[in-house]
Design a protein around this motif. Sequence first.
Motif, PDB file in Angstrom:
ATOM      1  N   HIS A  29      51.213  54.822  33.043  1.00  0.00           N
ATOM      2  CA  HIS A  29      51.023  54.210  34.359  1.00  0.00           C
ATOM      3  C   HIS A  29      51.221  52.697  34.252  1.00  0.00           C
ATOM      4  CE1 HIS A  29      48.652  57.512  36.698  1.00  0.00           C
ATOM      5  NE2 HIS A  29      49.797  57.933  36.205  1.00  0.00           N
ATOM      6  N   SER A  94      44.703  53.511  38.136  1.00  0.00           N
ATOM      7  CA  SER A  94      46.080  53.286  37.689  1.00  0.00           C
ATOM      8  C   SER A  94      47.010  54.182  38.487  1.00  0.00           C
ATOM      9  CB  SER A  94      46.232  53.535  36.192  1.00  0.00           C
ATOM     10  OG  SER A  94      46.094  54.906  35.867  1.00  0.00           O
ATOM     11  N   SER A  95      48.269  53.778  38.550  1.00  0.00           N
ATOM     12  CA  SER A  95      49.257  54.594  39.251  1.00  0.00           C
ATOM     13  C   SER A  95      50.606  54.444  38.564  1.00  0.00           C
ATOM     14  CB  SER A  95      49.361  54.208  40.728  1.00  0.00           C
ATOM     15  OG  SER A  95      49.910  52.916  40.893  1.00  0.00           O
ATOM     16  N   ASN A  98      54.142  51.376  41.959  1.00  0.00           N
ATOM     17  CA  ASN A  98      53.326  50.925  43.080  1.00  0.00           C
ATOM     18  C   ASN A  98      53.518  51.771  44.335  1.00  0.00           C
ATOM     19  OD1 ASN A  98      55.817  50.144  43.980  1.00  0.00           O
ATOM     20  ND2 ASN A  98      55.139  48.185  44.763  1.00  0.00           N
ATOM     21  N   ASN A 100      52.889  55.190  44.331  1.00  0.00           N
ATOM     22  CA  ASN A 100      52.212  56.467  44.142  1.00  0.00           C
ATOM     23  C   ASN A 100      50.706  56.341  44.292  1.00  0.00           C
ATOM     24  OD1 ASN A 100      54.749  56.280  42.236  1.00  0.00           O
ATOM     25  ND2 ASN A 100      54.496  58.412  42.790  1.00  0.00           N
ATOM     26  N   GLU A 101      50.078  57.504  44.442  1.00  0.00           N
ATOM     27  CA  GLU A 101      48.638  57.492  44.589  1.00  0.00           C
ATOM     28  C   GLU A 101      47.973  56.953  43.332  1.00  0.00           C
ATOM     29  OE1 GLU A 101      50.571  60.108  44.774  1.00  0.00           O
ATOM     30  OE2 GLU A 101      49.787  61.815  43.643  1.00  0.00           O
ATOM     31  N   GLN A 102      46.803  56.367  43.544  1.00  0.00           N
ATOM     32  CA  GLN A 102      46.048  55.787  42.450  1.00  0.00           C
ATOM     33  C   GLN A 102      45.044  56.816  41.926  1.00  0.00           C
ATOM     34  OE1 GLN A 102      44.424  51.992  43.728  1.00  0.00           O
ATOM     35  NE2 GLN A 102      46.307  51.508  44.813  1.00  0.00           N
ATOM     36  N   PHE A 103      44.868  56.807  40.630  1.00  0.00           N
ATOM     37  CA  PHE A 103      43.889  57.673  39.977  1.00  0.00           C
ATOM     38  C   PHE A 103      42.760  56.785  39.467  1.00  0.00           C
ATOM     39  CE2 PHE A 103      46.083  61.696  40.046  1.00  0.00           C
ATOM     40  CZ  PHE A 103      47.391  61.315  40.264  1.00  0.00           C
TER      41      PHE A 103
ATOM     42  N   PHE B  46      41.622  61.914  44.212  1.00  0.00           N
ATOM     43  CA  PHE B  46      42.662  61.981  45.234  1.00  0.00           C
ATOM     44  C   PHE B  46      42.677  63.363  45.881  1.00  0.00           C
ATOM     45  CE2 PHE B  46      46.665  61.383  47.223  1.00  0.00           C
ATOM     46  CZ  PHE B  46      47.455  62.491  46.963  1.00  0.00           C
ATOM     47  N   LYS B  49      47.850  62.796  50.689  1.00  0.00           N
ATOM     48  CA  LYS B  49      48.475  61.575  51.172  1.00  0.00           C
ATOM     49  C   LYS B  49      49.530  61.903  52.218  1.00  0.00           C
ATOM     50  CE  LYS B  49      52.017  61.476  47.532  1.00  0.00           C
ATOM     51  NZ  LYS B  49      52.565  60.723  46.370  1.00  0.00           N
ATOM     52  N   ASN B 102      50.435  47.515  45.649  1.00  0.00           N
ATOM     53  CA  ASN B 102      50.052  48.753  46.313  1.00  0.00           C
ATOM     54  C   ASN B 102      48.576  48.707  46.688  1.00  0.00           C
ATOM     55  OD1 ASN B 102      49.907  51.367  47.237  1.00  0.00           O
ATOM     56  ND2 ASN B 102      50.197  52.329  45.264  1.00  0.00           N
TER      57      ASN B 102
END
Lengths: 113, 116
Positions: A29, A94-95, A98, A100-103, B46, B49, B102
């Motif tokens: 990531h 982290s992803s 920039n 993508n979804e963040q974990f 998550f 989305k 982001n």
Amino acid sequence: GAGVSQSPSNKVTEKGKDVELRCDPISGHTALYWYRQRLGQGLEFLIYFQGNSAPDKSGLPSDRFSAERTGESVSTLTIQRTQQEDSAVYLCASSLGNRNEQFFGPGTRLTVL
Amino acid sequence: AQSVAQPEDQVNVAEGNPLTVKCTYSVSGNPYLFWYVQYPNRGLQFLLKYITGDNLVKGSYGFEAEFNKSQTSFHLKKPSALVSDSALYFCAVRAYRDYGNNRLAFGKGNQVVVIP
């Protein structure tokens, strides 16, 4: 695979002491974020790292807060001369780039006495 | 700057009944929208989305959300709630762009309590 890990899980410190919080992102990531979550509130953005670019520090609340990241791996968030209002859960995410979804990691609960 | 409103502090629902958690957003241009769930003493997970395409998106654990551009809403829904769905739910938004931070703007969260 392994998720985002953070250490310590809990930290109790005295007012005026410095603390260092660690985040290990998911391998590969490139983007890493730090957030602060005060009790009963949403997440507050602190800082963002993306690859070798200069970090976005615009969310840091004061110059007592700083963060570093070594390449695309571990990050440390340092709070100097802690104050009681710094008490919160500090979350790292982290992803993969920039877009993508963040974990998120489990967080470090900081208590300043 | 982007922002999210989650108008209800707590949502109570009986087990087996439909669950809805409301979210409205404000952002310049098209949004990326996210839902996360936080169980006690754990980090955010998550759920789903919306980026583009179908307005109804399906995610983990039987949850879905509907993007409504005219109402700037992205409500989370589940047809039949389980006791294990009791948790804190966060809606988040960021602006659609291919560059830069982001950074997500999060709502304050909704506590969902599913009553057996």
